[in-house]
Design a protein around this motif. Sequence first.
Motif, PDB file in Angstrom:
ATOM      1  N   ASN A 768      32.786  39.303 -22.596  1.00  0.00           N
ATOM      2  CA  ASN A 768      33.438  39.941 -21.458  1.00  0.00           C
ATOM      3  C   ASN A 768      33.084  41.436 -21.468  1.00  0.00           C
ATOM      4  OD1 ASN A 768      35.475  39.985 -19.222  1.00  0.00           O
ATOM      5  ND2 ASN A 768      36.416  41.475 -20.614  1.00  0.00           N
ATOM      6  N   HIS A 770      33.980  44.890 -20.399  1.00  0.00           N
ATOM      7  CA  HIS A 770      35.164  45.617 -19.929  1.00  0.00           C
ATOM      8  C   HIS A 770      34.785  47.078 -19.698  1.00  0.00           C
ATOM      9  CE1 HIS A 770      39.387  46.721 -19.419  1.00  0.00           C
ATOM     10  NE2 HIS A 770      39.178  47.740 -20.262  1.00  0.00           N
ATOM     11  N   ASP A 817      36.191  44.097 -15.004  1.00  0.00           N
ATOM     12  CA  ASP A 817      35.760  43.143 -16.025  1.00  0.00           C
ATOM     13  C   ASP A 817      34.707  42.219 -15.430  1.00  0.00           C
ATOM     14  OD1 ASP A 817      37.612  43.287 -18.578  1.00  0.00           O
ATOM     15  OD2 ASP A 817      38.913  43.598 -16.811  1.00  0.00           O
ATOM     16  N   SER A 819      32.932  38.711 -16.749  1.00  0.00           N
ATOM     17  CA  SER A 819      32.972  37.695 -17.798  1.00  0.00           C
ATOM     18  C   SER A 819      31.760  36.769 -17.707  1.00  0.00           C
ATOM     19  CB  SER A 819      34.267  36.880 -17.678  1.00  0.00           C
ATOM     20  OG  SER A 819      34.326  36.246 -16.412  1.00  0.00           O
ATOM     21  N   GLU A 860      34.360  41.010 -26.668  1.00  0.00           N
ATOM     22  CA  GLU A 860      34.387  41.995 -25.597  1.00  0.00           C
ATOM     23  C   GLU A 860      33.449  43.153 -25.923  1.00  0.00           C
ATOM     24  OE1 GLU A 860      38.029  42.986 -22.909  1.00  0.00           O
ATOM     25  OE2 GLU A 860      38.113  44.286 -24.666  1.00  0.00           O
TER      26      GLU A 860
END
Length: 878
Positions: A768, A770, A817, A819, A860
Motif C-alpha cells: 500500500n 501511503h 492511498d 493499494s 506499506e
Amino acid sequence: MKKKILFLFLLGMFSKIFSAEYTLEELDALYNDKVITQEEYSILKKEILGSNELESGYYNLKINGKQVTNIYSVATKGERAYLNLEEFLTLLNLNNYEKKDSVYKIYLGNSLEEVVIDTKKNRVSKNGKNIPLKENWYSMEKGNLYLEKDVFQELFLSYCTVDNSTLQVSMYVNFATPEEISSILDVTADKLKNVDVQPDIVYRGKRSLFDLGYTRVQLGQSFVKNEHEKGYKSNWDGSLEYQGGLLYGEFFAGYDLKEKELRDLKLEYENIWNDHTFVINNRGSGSKREWGLAFYKDKGFTTDGSKITIKESVPIGSRAELIYMGTPIAIEDEVNGSVEFTNDMIVGDRTYQLKIYTPDGKITLKEIKTVEDYNRQNRHEIKYDFSIDENKDKKRYATKGNVFYGITDNFTLGGGYTRDIVDTENGYKYFDSNSLEVIYGEVYNGYSYTLRTAGEKTWNSFDEYSKKLDDRYKYEVMGDLRVGKYKYKLSQENYGKYYDEKRRNNFEFQYDVFDNTRLTYDIEDMKRYDKTKERSEKLGFSHDFTFKKVLLGSSAKFDLKDSNKNEYSVNAYYNGWQSMTARLENKWENSGKDYETTLNFYNNNFRGLFDVSVELGYSNIRKESVTFKVSLDIDNWLTFDSNISKNGSKEFRVGVDRVIDLKNPKVRIDSMDVSRVNVITFIDNNNNNILDSDEITIDGVEVTIGNQKLVTNKKGRGTFYNISNGLLHDLKPKIKKPSFALGDNKIKVLSNVSSTVDAYIPVKPMINLHGVIELDKILKLNEQEKEDFYSEILIEIKDEKGKTIELVSPDNTGTFDVSGLFPDSYNIEVSYVGTKYNIESLAKEMKLDYKYNEFVLGFEHKITFNVTNQSIKLTEHI
C-alpha cells in the motif's frame, strides 16, 4: 430431454422476439458483445434476413499454414462462400494497390502481377487476361468487397478450403510473398499476442540420469472355440511394460510373462536437436538380441507411391481419431507408443487432424499435411536420417545415412551412404553405396514447381551370383508443377544392368475440380534389359462432402489396361451422438466381384468410465464372411473383448490393464507417458518470478491442473501425479491470504519425458502506497483554502511502460492511498491543476521494495510531497 425441449422452446421464442423487434445492426452488436452465441446468431440472422440472403460471420484464417486471425469475415449463401478482399490485403500487409470508385488495381509479388477488379463493368482480369465470371460473383457488405471463393482463388490462391462447420478458412497464396511481409506479420502477431500481457512462465520436464517411472500390468484370460469344435479352450496372456527416465533419455522395456521373454528395449531422446529424435534399440530375435541406432526427423506420414500411411507417436494407453473435414474417419488404439492409419480417404495434398485421447482424460489435436516436400530444406536448415541395425544371423550391421542441407531457400543438396547385407556365392557381404540428390523449387508467377535429380552407385568390386556390381547404379530426374488446381509430375528412372529394369517413365496428373473433388491420371512405362515392356494406365476419381453431420466419401480407381483390377469404395462417417461415432465402409475389388463392408460404432471416454467399440463385418473374400466384434474398456483397468464369426468361431477375453506409479503405488495412474509435478509457492520479494535464496515459501495456496486440485502444505509444497506428457497444461493457483496476490503471468507445465517437474509459483506481496501532501507556509493558506488546494492536486502512478495504473487526488486532509502495488519500479507524476499558482509538476521514478521481517497482514510504503508556490518535492520514508 426435458432440458433440450425447454431450450428449443426458449430459442424459438427468442427468435420471434428478435426477428420482430431488432435490426441486423443490433443483432451484430449483441454477438460482438458475446451476449449470444455463434449458433444463436446464425439462427436469429436467418429469421431477420431470410434463408436466401447472404450471411456473414467470423472465421479462423490460416495463410500458408500459419494462423493469422480468428476474426476473418466470410459471407455465405447456400453452398457459396464470399471472402473479404480488403481484410485479406490488410492481413498480408499488401499495400501496393489502388482503389478508385468501383475499380481495384492490385500488384502482387516481386513480379508485380496486375489484378484488376471492376464491379461496375463486371470485369476481372489478371495480367490482362479476363477471368470468366458467374452470376453474383461478388457482394458488397457494409462497404467491404467480398469475392466469391472461386474468383478469389483464381486471382490470389493456389489452394483454399472453407469449412462452415468448424468456421475455418485455410489458404495458400499463389504469388511470391516478400520476406518483409512475413517479418511484419510475425512482429505484428507477437505484438497482438503480448499487448498488456506478461510472458508465460513455462516449467518443463528435465532429463535426468535416472528417474524411477511407471509400470503397466496386463493380464488376460481367453476362451476360444474354433469351427467344428464342441467346447472352448482357455488360454492366458500377460505382460509387463516399463517407462522412465534413464541416461537423460526415455527408457522403454517390455516382458512377456507367459513366454518368460524380454521384449524390445528402447532408449529414446525425442527432439534432442532441431526436431530430430535419437533412438537406441535392443530387439528380440528368437533367442538372440540385436542392437540398433536411429537419428531422424519424422514428418508424420509415409508413402509407397500408391498408399499413404499416417503414423504418429502418442502417449501409451491412448486412442486416436483421424479427422477429415471435421469428421472422424478412423480410430486406432496405441501400439508400442504410436498409432498408424491407412485408409482410402487418406490422399496426398490434404490436411488431416489427429485427435488424441489420453487415458487421463486429456485431449490434444495435431495437424498433419500429406504434402510431399521432396526433402526440401530452408536456407541453412539441415535434416538427418541415420540408422544402424545389427543382424545376428548374418553377423553384420546394416547402415543407412542421409543428410539434406538448404543452401538457399530454394536449393537443397542431399547425400547419403548405404551399407546393405547381401548373400553372395562366398557368404554374406556388404554392398557399399553412395547417393546424391539435388532439389530446387520455388513459386514464380503463381506457378509452384520442384525439380529433383538423384543418383545412387555401389562401389564394391566383387560379383554377386554373376551380377557385376559395377552395373549396380540408378539415377532419376523428376519435375513437379502445381498451377492452381492442377498438379503435374513427370519422372524418369534409369537402371544399370545389375537390375532387371532398364528404364521407368511415369506421368501423374491431378485436378482438384472442386473442394474435395479430385481427378487423377497415372501412366507408367517400364522397359527391361530382356527387351520386354510393361505399361500401366490408371484413372482415379474421388469426391468427399458433408451433409449435416455425415461425411460421405466415394472413390473409384480404373485400370485402363485390365478392368478386372478396378476398385471402388463408398464410405459414410457420422459423429452426431456426443462421444459416439459410426463408420460404414464399403469396398469393391476386381471390378465389383469381391465385396467387403464394415459397420463400426465406437466411443471415447463415455461418461468418464467406458471405452466401447462394436463392429459388424461382411466379406465374400475371407472365409469368415460375417464377423461381430465387441471391445470394452471399463474405468481404464478392466477389459473385455469378443469376436464371433458366422462359421462358428468364437473368442472371448477378459483381463486387467493397470498402470502403477512406482514412486507412489497408491496413486491412480492411467498412462505411463506421464510426469509428476512438484509445486512450490513462494513470496517473490523482488518480482523476478524466481525463488531466490532469501525468499521464503508460503502455505495455503490452492493450485489446479485440469481436474486435479491441491493446497500447498506448511512448506509451501504439493505434488500432482498423472500429468500427461507432450501437452501444455495450465497451472491455475488461487491465493486467499490478505495482502498477497498472484502476478499477471500465466503459469504452464510442459514435459516430454517421464520425470518430475518442479513448478515454482511466485506469490506477490501487495504494498500500500501511503502519501501525504505537506503545504509550505509560504502559501499562507487557511484550513478551507487547504482543502480546496488538495482537490487541485493530481497524483498519477504509471508502470515502466508508461501505462497508467492509478490516478488519485488527496482527501481533505492531504492524504491518499494506492493499494495493490507490487515490488517494482514505477513512475509517479504529481501535478497542480489549479490556476492561482504556477507550480512546476513533478515526475520521478520510484522503486517499491519489501523486506520480510515476519508474517503480517499488510505492507506499506510511505512518501511525502512537499509543495511550495513554485515546485513539488518527494520525500520517501524507508
